[in-house]
Each structure stands twice: as C-alpha cells, then as structure tokens.
Motif scaffolding. Structure first.
Motif, PDB file in Angstrom:
ATOM      1  N   HIS A  49      13.309  19.207  -0.597  1.00 58.88           N
ATOM      2  CA  HIS A  49      14.504  18.466  -0.220  1.00 58.88           C
ATOM      3  C   HIS A  49      13.991  17.595   0.755  1.00 58.88           C
ATOM      4  O   HIS A  49      14.701  16.490   0.454  1.00 58.88           O
ATOM      5  N   ARG A  50      13.286  17.935   1.479  1.00 55.90           N
ATOM      6  CA  ARG A  50      12.629  16.741   2.276  1.00 55.90           C
ATOM      7  C   ARG A  50      12.078  15.484   1.320  1.00 55.90           C
ATOM      8  O   ARG A  50      12.230  14.348   1.822  1.00 55.90           O
ATOM      9  N   ALA A  51      11.518  15.721   0.437  1.00 56.27           N
ATOM     10  CA  ALA A  51      11.010  14.533  -0.393  1.00 56.27           C
ATOM     11  C   ALA A  51      12.134  13.657  -1.096  1.00 56.27           C
ATOM     12  O   ALA A  51      12.197  12.578  -0.923  1.00 56.27           O
ATOM     13  N   VAL A  52      13.371  14.570  -1.247  1.00 57.71           N
ATOM     14  CA  VAL A  52      14.518  13.741  -1.730  1.00 57.71           C
ATOM     15  C   VAL A  52      15.051  12.796  -0.679  1.00 57.71           C
ATOM     16  O   VAL A  52      15.301  11.765  -0.859  1.00 57.71           O
ATOM     17  N   VAL A  53      15.060  13.495   0.494  1.00 61.66           N
ATOM     18  CA  VAL A  53      15.608  12.731   1.747  1.00 61.66           C
ATOM     19  C   VAL A  53      14.694  11.441   1.936  1.00 61.66           C
ATOM     20  O   VAL A  53      15.323  10.335   2.027  1.00 61.66           O
ATOM     21  N   LYS A  54      13.376  11.695   1.929  1.00 59.75           N
ATOM     22  CA  LYS A  54      12.452  10.617   2.046  1.00 59.75           C
ATOM     23  C   LYS A  54      12.706   9.545   1.043  1.00 59.75           C
ATOM     24  O   LYS A  54      12.980   8.260   1.428  1.00 59.75           O
ATOM     25  N   SER A  55      12.873  10.091  -0.032  1.00 57.84           N
ATOM     26  CA  SER A  55      13.103   9.077  -1.369  1.00 57.84           C
ATOM     27  C   SER A  55      14.373   8.513  -1.156  1.00 57.84           C
ATOM     28  O   SER A  55      14.370   7.080  -1.534  1.00 57.84           O
ATOM     29  N   ASN A 103      24.006  18.966  -7.770  1.00 59.38           N
ATOM     30  CA  ASN A 103      24.177  17.536  -6.943  1.00 59.38           C
ATOM     31  C   ASN A 103      23.025  16.975  -6.856  1.00 59.38           C
ATOM     32  O   ASN A 103      23.153  15.662  -6.970  1.00 59.38           O
ATOM     33  N   TYR A 104      21.794  17.406  -6.823  1.00 61.37           N
ATOM     34  CA  TYR A 104      20.593  16.702  -6.725  1.00 61.37           C
ATOM     35  C   TYR A 104      20.566  15.775  -8.067  1.00 61.37           C
ATOM     36  O   TYR A 104      20.195  14.594  -8.248  1.00 61.37           O
ATOM     37  N   LEU A 105      20.895  16.346  -9.253  1.00 65.62           N
ATOM     38  CA  LEU A 105      20.955  15.640 -10.673  1.00 65.62           C
ATOM     39  C   LEU A 105      21.694  14.485 -10.779  1.00 65.62           C
ATOM     40  O   LEU A 105      21.591  13.533 -11.309  1.00 65.62           O
ATOM     41  N   VAL A 106      23.160  15.011 -10.424  1.00 64.44           N
ATOM     42  CA  VAL A 106      24.028  14.117 -10.656  1.00 64.44           C
ATOM     43  C   VAL A 106      23.939  12.668  -9.621  1.00 64.44           C
ATOM     44  O   VAL A 106      24.242  11.647 -10.266  1.00 64.44           O
ATOM     45  N   ASP A 107      23.347  13.050  -8.433  1.00 65.81           N
ATOM     46  CA  ASP A 107      23.244  11.979  -7.395  1.00 65.81           C
ATOM     47  C   ASP A 107      22.126  11.162  -8.319  1.00 65.81           C
ATOM     48  O   ASP A 107      22.066   9.975  -8.134  1.00 65.81           O
ATOM     49  N   ALA A 108      21.108  11.641  -8.711  1.00 62.31           N
ATOM     50  CA  ALA A 108      19.972  10.932  -9.318  1.00 62.31           C
ATOM     51  C   ALA A 108      20.516  10.045 -10.585  1.00 62.31           C
ATOM     52  O   ALA A 108      20.149   9.028 -10.859  1.00 62.31           O
ATOM     53  N   GLU A 109      21.414  10.703 -11.585  1.00 63.06           N
ATOM     54  CA  GLU A 109      21.804   9.999 -12.625  1.00 63.06           C
ATOM     55  C   GLU A 109      22.666   8.891 -12.391  1.00 63.06           C
ATOM     56  O   GLU A 109      22.826   7.588 -12.752  1.00 63.06           O
ATOM     57  N   LYS A 110      23.519   9.023 -11.019  1.00 60.74           N
ATOM     58  CA  LYS A 110      24.375   7.932 -10.899  1.00 60.74           C
ATOM     59  C   LYS A 110      23.679   6.647 -10.376  1.00 60.74           C
ATOM     60  O   LYS A 110      24.067   5.307 -10.774  1.00 60.74           O
TER      61      LYS A 110
END
Length: 256
Positions: A49-55, A103-110
């Motif tokens: 999750h921290r990696a996603v936030v940083k990214s 939610n992680y995947l949907v945000d990435a797809e957007k």
C-alpha cells in the motif's frame, strides 16, 4: 548467517535505501515480497500500500512537468499500475474486503486505459518506442487479468469474463487470459471465439507453465491420471527378453 539474520540484514538494507530514496517504490515492493514469503500478509499488504501511495505522489509531482505521452509519464503510470496490482493481491491475502481490493485496480485502470489508447494510436508511432509500448501493454493485460480474478473470486463471473476478454483482446497470445476465460465459460461463443483466434501462446507463458508443473508431473501422471503406459512397456520388454532367452542385465542401452 542464519536465515533469521539474513532476513534482518535485508530489512535493514530496505530501511537504509528508504531513507536515502524516500520516493522509490521498489523498496516497499521488495519488503512486501519478503513479508509474503514470511507468511505475514497484513504487514506485506501495508508495504505494498505504501508503494501505491508513493507511486501516486510521484505522478502528481511530475504532472505539470511531463507530456502525458512522454516516456517518463508512461513509466510513472506503468509503475502505478504495477504497484496497484500488487497491493490488490496483497489486500486479498490479508483478508481485506472485495471493494478495497478492487479500488486499487479501478484507480489504476482510470489512469492507464486512456494513456494506453493514446500511445497505441497511429499519431504516436514515432514518439513512443516499441519496447515501451510492449511493456505498457503487458501491464494493462496483467491489470485486466487481475480485475477478472478479483471479480471471479467474488462470484461475479460475467464481469470476470468481460475483464478476461479485454485482456485477451489486447494480447491474443496471453495464456493467462485464455485459461481464465475458459474457467468462467458460460456456454456462449466467447471462449470458442477466443480459442479459434489463438494462433499461438506467449513462449514465456508456456515455459513458465511447464516449469511450474515439472516438479509434480510424474505424480500427477501416475497417481492422479493413473497412467500405466510405462509399466506396460516395461513388462512387454521383459517378456520379449525372456522369449529370446536373454537376461535383462544383458541390455546395456534402451533407446526411448
């Protein structure tokens, strides 16, 4: 060093790199992978999750400075997709609910889907090199496969099938998408059309499939499928030797 000591050294190195390069997501990804191996899913999820936030923060920092179709931006969005897929899988392993996983995947797809459509367009053929396009395409396929798997585990087979179909449409050589499509087949023509259009599978997928299966191939073949061909051949060979009056020990080599 013992395994425990080695693990502690690795964690110390991760912390050191994290202090020197606080924006680098690979540190959290590596730490997350290590924690998964140690069977600590909750801590692994926190790391991913921290990696996603940083990214996401890295993309926001570069938003005003980078052309959307530049290689730098493609790399940033690609990194966001990769970390989001990892975080979603880790969330599932940690027992997080379906909505959080998705939610992680949907945000990435957007973010990724419009960029993918843009860089694959004819107007950008001379701007984005082939390697960057292929790498980004692989990430998109992986994203849709993971969206399908998440929906499938939720029991939403139609939505899962739609995502697997998207992945297969983007890369008709992707074995993961084809196998997953077959697993949610509803008797329609979707899987039949996919199979008939699949001329070949990605060699890396086929190689990984067989490498992963090789360790249990014999037990599956003999114990599960009850394969007896080798036994019948062995008995027939011994019988032929006896009829010839020869000892099995007299045979130095058998050509398979």
């Amino acid at each position: 060093l013992s395994e425990h000591q080695t693990t502690q050294v690795v964690f110390d190195l991760c912390n050191m790199v994290d202090e020197k390069c606080p924006k680098e997501t690979i540190v959290d990804e590596y730490r997350g992978a290590l924690l998964r191996r140690m069977k600590q899913p909750e801590l692994a999820y926190q790391s991913y999750h921290r990696a996603v936030v940083k990214s996401e923060q890295n993309m926001m920092d570069a938003e005003s400075e980078s052309d959307p179709n530049s290689l730098d931006n493609i790399a940033l969005v690609g990194n966001f997709v990769r970390t989001s897929v990892l975080a979603s899988a880790a969330a599932r392993e940690a027992g997080e609910n379906f909505q959080r996983q998705m939610n992680y995947l949907v945000d990435a797809e957007k973010l990724a889907a419009p960029l993918f459509a843009s860089i694959m367009g004819n107007e950008n053929q001379d701007i984005v090199d082939e390697h960057a396009k292929e790498s980004f395409k692989d990430l998109i396929v992986d994203l849709y496969n993971n969206m399908g798997i998440t929906e499938k585990k939720q029991g939403s087979f139609k939505r899962a099938r739609d995502f697997f179909a998207k992945a297969f449409e983007i890369n008709p050589k992707d074995g993961h998408a084809l196998v997953q499509l077959a697993s949610v087949d509803d008797g329609s023509n979707v899987i039949d059309n996919a199979v008939s259009s699949a001329k070949e599978l990605d060699p890396e997928y086929v190689s990984a499939l067989f490498d992963g299966y090789s360790s249990r191939f014999e037990s599956e073949l003999v114990d599960v499928l009850q394969y007896k061909g080798h036994v019948l051949l062995h008995n027939a060979f011994l019988k032929a030797l006896r009829e010839l009056g020869r000892s099995p020990l007299s045979v130095k080599k058998v050509v398979d």
